[in-house]
Design a protein around this motif. Structure first.
Motif, PDB file in Angstrom:
ATOM      1  N   ASN A 177      10.854  19.072  -2.928  1.00  0.00           N
ATOM      2  CA  ASN A 177       9.608  18.425  -2.499  1.00  0.00           C
ATOM      3  C   ASN A 177       8.743  19.318  -1.599  1.00  0.00           C
ATOM      4  OD1 ASN A 177       7.770  16.270  -2.543  1.00  0.00           O
ATOM      5  ND2 ASN A 177       8.555  15.448  -0.635  1.00  0.00           N
ATOM      6  N   VAL A 178       8.831  20.629  -1.818  1.00  0.00           N
ATOM      7  CA  VAL A 178       7.909  21.545  -1.142  1.00  0.00           C
ATOM      8  C   VAL A 178       6.533  21.408  -1.788  1.00  0.00           C
ATOM      9  CG1 VAL A 178       7.402  23.984  -0.668  1.00  0.00           C
ATOM     10  CG2 VAL A 178       9.759  23.137  -0.512  1.00  0.00           C
ATOM     11  N   VAL A 179       6.522  21.189  -3.105  1.00  0.00           N
ATOM     12  CA  VAL A 179       5.284  20.988  -3.852  1.00  0.00           C
ATOM     13  C   VAL A 179       5.421  19.778  -4.761  1.00  0.00           C
ATOM     14  CG1 VAL A 179       4.650  23.443  -3.879  1.00  0.00           C
ATOM     15  CG2 VAL A 179       5.938  22.475  -5.797  1.00  0.00           C
ATOM     16  N   VAL A 180       4.279  19.245  -5.145  1.00  0.00           N
ATOM     17  CA  VAL A 180       4.199  18.251  -6.207  1.00  0.00           C
ATOM     18  C   VAL A 180       3.498  18.938  -7.367  1.00  0.00           C
ATOM     19  CG1 VAL A 180       3.161  16.067  -6.913  1.00  0.00           C
ATOM     20  CG2 VAL A 180       4.156  16.299  -4.630  1.00  0.00           C
ATOM     21  N   ALA A 181       4.084  18.827  -8.547  1.00  0.00           N
ATOM     22  CA  ALA A 181       3.543  19.517  -9.720  1.00  0.00           C
ATOM     23  C   ALA A 181       2.661  18.589 -10.545  1.00  0.00           C
ATOM     24  CB  ALA A 181       4.682  20.038 -10.583  1.00  0.00           C
ATOM     25  N   GLU A 182       1.569  19.147 -11.019  1.00  0.00           N
ATOM     26  CA  GLU A 182       0.704  18.474 -11.988  1.00  0.00           C
ATOM     27  C   GLU A 182       0.554  19.424 -13.168  1.00  0.00           C
ATOM     28  OE1 GLU A 182      -3.819  16.668 -12.492  1.00  0.00           O
ATOM     29  OE2 GLU A 182      -3.243  17.614 -10.608  1.00  0.00           O
ATOM     30  N   ILE A 183       0.818  18.932 -14.362  1.00  0.00           N
ATOM     31  CA  ILE A 183       0.729  19.761 -15.567  1.00  0.00           C
ATOM     32  C   ILE A 183      -0.462  19.291 -16.387  1.00  0.00           C
ATOM     33  CG2 ILE A 183       1.896  20.501 -17.672  1.00  0.00           C
ATOM     34  CD1 ILE A 183       4.575  19.801 -16.217  1.00  0.00           C
ATOM     35  N   LEU A 184      -1.395  20.203 -16.608  1.00  0.00           N
ATOM     36  CA  LEU A 184      -2.566  19.919 -17.435  1.00  0.00           C
ATOM     37  C   LEU A 184      -2.387  20.630 -18.771  1.00  0.00           C
ATOM     38  CD1 LEU A 184      -5.332  20.526 -14.755  1.00  0.00           C
ATOM     39  CD2 LEU A 184      -4.302  18.357 -15.408  1.00  0.00           C
ATOM     40  N   ASP A 185      -2.509  19.894 -19.862  1.00  0.00           N
ATOM     41  CA  ASP A 185      -2.387  20.437 -21.212  1.00  0.00           C
ATOM     42  C   ASP A 185      -3.795  20.771 -21.696  1.00  0.00           C
ATOM     43  OD1 ASP A 185      -1.851  20.988 -23.881  1.00  0.00           O
ATOM     44  OD2 ASP A 185      -0.568  19.234 -24.154  1.00  0.00           O
ATOM     45  N   ILE A 186      -4.054  22.056 -21.894  1.00  0.00           N
ATOM     46  CA  ILE A 186      -5.397  22.515 -22.268  1.00  0.00           C
ATOM     47  C   ILE A 186      -5.357  23.086 -23.677  1.00  0.00           C
ATOM     48  CG2 ILE A 186      -7.259  24.123 -21.712  1.00  0.00           C
ATOM     49  CD1 ILE A 186      -6.214  24.051 -18.795  1.00  0.00           C
ATOM     50  N   GLU A 187      -6.259  22.617 -24.515  1.00  0.00           N
ATOM     51  CA  GLU A 187      -6.378  23.171 -25.852  1.00  0.00           C
ATOM     52  C   GLU A 187      -7.585  24.103 -25.871  1.00  0.00           C
ATOM     53  OE1 GLU A 187      -7.152  21.773 -30.439  1.00  0.00           O
ATOM     54  OE2 GLU A 187      -6.317  20.339 -29.027  1.00  0.00           O
ATOM     55  N   PRO A 188      -7.340  25.422 -25.816  1.00  0.00           N
ATOM     56  CA  PRO A 188      -8.456  26.372 -25.796  1.00  0.00           C
ATOM     57  C   PRO A 188      -9.281  26.278 -27.085  1.00  0.00           C
ATOM     58  CG  PRO A 188      -6.409  27.459 -25.176  1.00  0.00           C
ATOM     59  CD  PRO A 188      -6.057  26.108 -25.714  1.00  0.00           C
ATOM     60  N   SER A 189     -10.595  26.282 -26.932  1.00  0.00           N
ATOM     61  CA  SER A 189     -11.462  26.277 -28.105  1.00  0.00           C
ATOM     62  C   SER A 189     -12.352  27.510 -28.152  1.00  0.00           C
ATOM     63  CB  SER A 189     -12.309  25.004 -28.143  1.00  0.00           C
ATOM     64  OG  SER A 189     -13.068  24.884 -26.962  1.00  0.00           O
ATOM     65  N   VAL A 190     -12.682  28.065 -27.009  1.00  0.00           N
ATOM     66  CA  VAL A 190     -13.468  29.289 -26.928  1.00  0.00           C
ATOM     67  C   VAL A 190     -12.810  30.169 -25.878  1.00  0.00           C
ATOM     68  CG1 VAL A 190     -15.710  30.298 -26.368  1.00  0.00           C
ATOM     69  CG2 VAL A 190     -15.601  28.058 -27.502  1.00  0.00           C
ATOM     70  N   THR A 191     -12.544  31.417 -26.234  1.00  0.00           N
ATOM     71  CA  THR A 191     -11.959  32.358 -25.282  1.00  0.00           C
ATOM     72  C   THR A 191     -12.634  33.712 -25.405  1.00  0.00           C
ATOM     73  OG1 THR A 191     -10.243  33.105 -26.826  1.00  0.00           O
ATOM     74  CG2 THR A 191      -9.656  31.289 -25.358  1.00  0.00           C
ATOM     75  N   ASP A 192     -12.639  34.429 -24.337  1.00  0.00           N
ATOM     76  CA  ASP A 192     -13.018  35.824 -24.347  1.00  0.00           C
ATOM     77  C   ASP A 192     -11.967  36.563 -25.185  1.00  0.00           C
ATOM     78  OD1 ASP A 192     -12.540  38.646 -23.069  1.00  0.00           O
ATOM     79  OD2 ASP A 192     -14.559  38.063 -22.427  1.00  0.00           O
ATOM     80  N   ALA A 193     -12.359  37.628 -25.846  1.00  0.00           N
ATOM     81  CA  ALA A 193     -11.439  38.376 -26.706  1.00  0.00           C
ATOM     82  C   ALA A 193     -10.176  38.809 -25.957  1.00  0.00           C
ATOM     83  CB  ALA A 193     -12.148  39.589 -27.306  1.00  0.00           C
ATOM     84  N   ARG A 194     -10.296  39.057 -24.666  1.00  0.00           N
ATOM     85  CA  ARG A 194      -9.123  39.491 -23.879  1.00  0.00           C
ATOM     86  C   ARG A 194      -8.092  38.372 -23.735  1.00  0.00           C
ATOM     87  NH1 ARG A 194     -12.617  41.332 -18.908  1.00  0.00           N
ATOM     88  NH2 ARG A 194     -13.721  39.548 -19.728  1.00  0.00           N
ATOM     89  N   LEU A 195      -8.496  37.135 -23.974  1.00  0.00           N
ATOM     90  CA  LEU A 195      -7.589  35.997 -23.854  1.00  0.00           C
ATOM     91  C   LEU A 195      -7.323  35.315 -25.196  1.00  0.00           C
ATOM     92  CD1 LEU A 195      -9.031  34.388 -20.610  1.00  0.00           C
ATOM     93  CD2 LEU A 195      -7.050  35.893 -20.829  1.00  0.00           C
ATOM     94  N   ALA A 196      -7.583  36.009 -26.289  1.00  0.00           N
ATOM     95  CA  ALA A 196      -7.437  35.417 -27.619  1.00  0.00           C
ATOM     96  C   ALA A 196      -6.029  34.902 -27.868  1.00  0.00           C
ATOM     97  CB  ALA A 196      -7.829  36.428 -28.694  1.00  0.00           C
ATOM     98  N   PHE A 197      -5.022  35.490 -27.261  1.00  0.00           N
ATOM     99  CA  PHE A 197      -3.648  35.040 -27.461  1.00  0.00           C
ATOM    100  C   PHE A 197      -3.434  33.607 -26.988  1.00  0.00           C
ATOM    101  CE2 PHE A 197      -3.683  36.560 -23.149  1.00  0.00           C
ATOM    102  CZ  PHE A 197      -2.807  35.742 -22.466  1.00  0.00           C
TER     103      PHE A 197
END
Length: 95
Positions: A72-92
């Motif tokens: 309990n040092v942190v509380v985690a929140e997980i966001l599920d993101i579906e990329p639709s547009v990325t810079d070429a450097r982040l295409a992966f």
């Protein structure tokens, strides 16, 4: 991809007690290719992780194994993101 927010909680004062385990948890996530970015949320309110290449239930399981979450040092929140547009450097991330 997933954005994992690790916001400090009631037990923040014990962070130093669990720091080595937390750093090992991060290293393992990076080593297996799940974590692609790890950093702090400014100004000192916690941390953030970008994770990719796996399913949500596996991310939830991995997050539950973080010593900071366990103690309990942190509380985690997980966001599920579906990329639709990325810079070429982040295409992966869109794959």
């Amino acid at each position: 991809m997933f954005l994992i927010l690790l916001r400090f909680s009631d037990n923040k004062a014990s962070a130093t007690d669990h720091m080595s385990g937390h750093k090992e948890w991060i290293r393992q996530g990076v080593d297996v290719g799940t974590f692609v970015l790890v950093g702090s949320i400014r100004p000192g309110v916690g941390g953030a992780v970008i994770a990719t290449g796996t399913e949500r239930h596996l991310i939830e399981q991995r997050v539950a194994e973080d010593p900071f979450v366990i103690h309990n040092v942190v509380v985690a929140e997980i966001l599920d993101i579906e990329p639709s547009v990325t810079d070429a450097r982040l295409a992966f991330l869109a794959g």
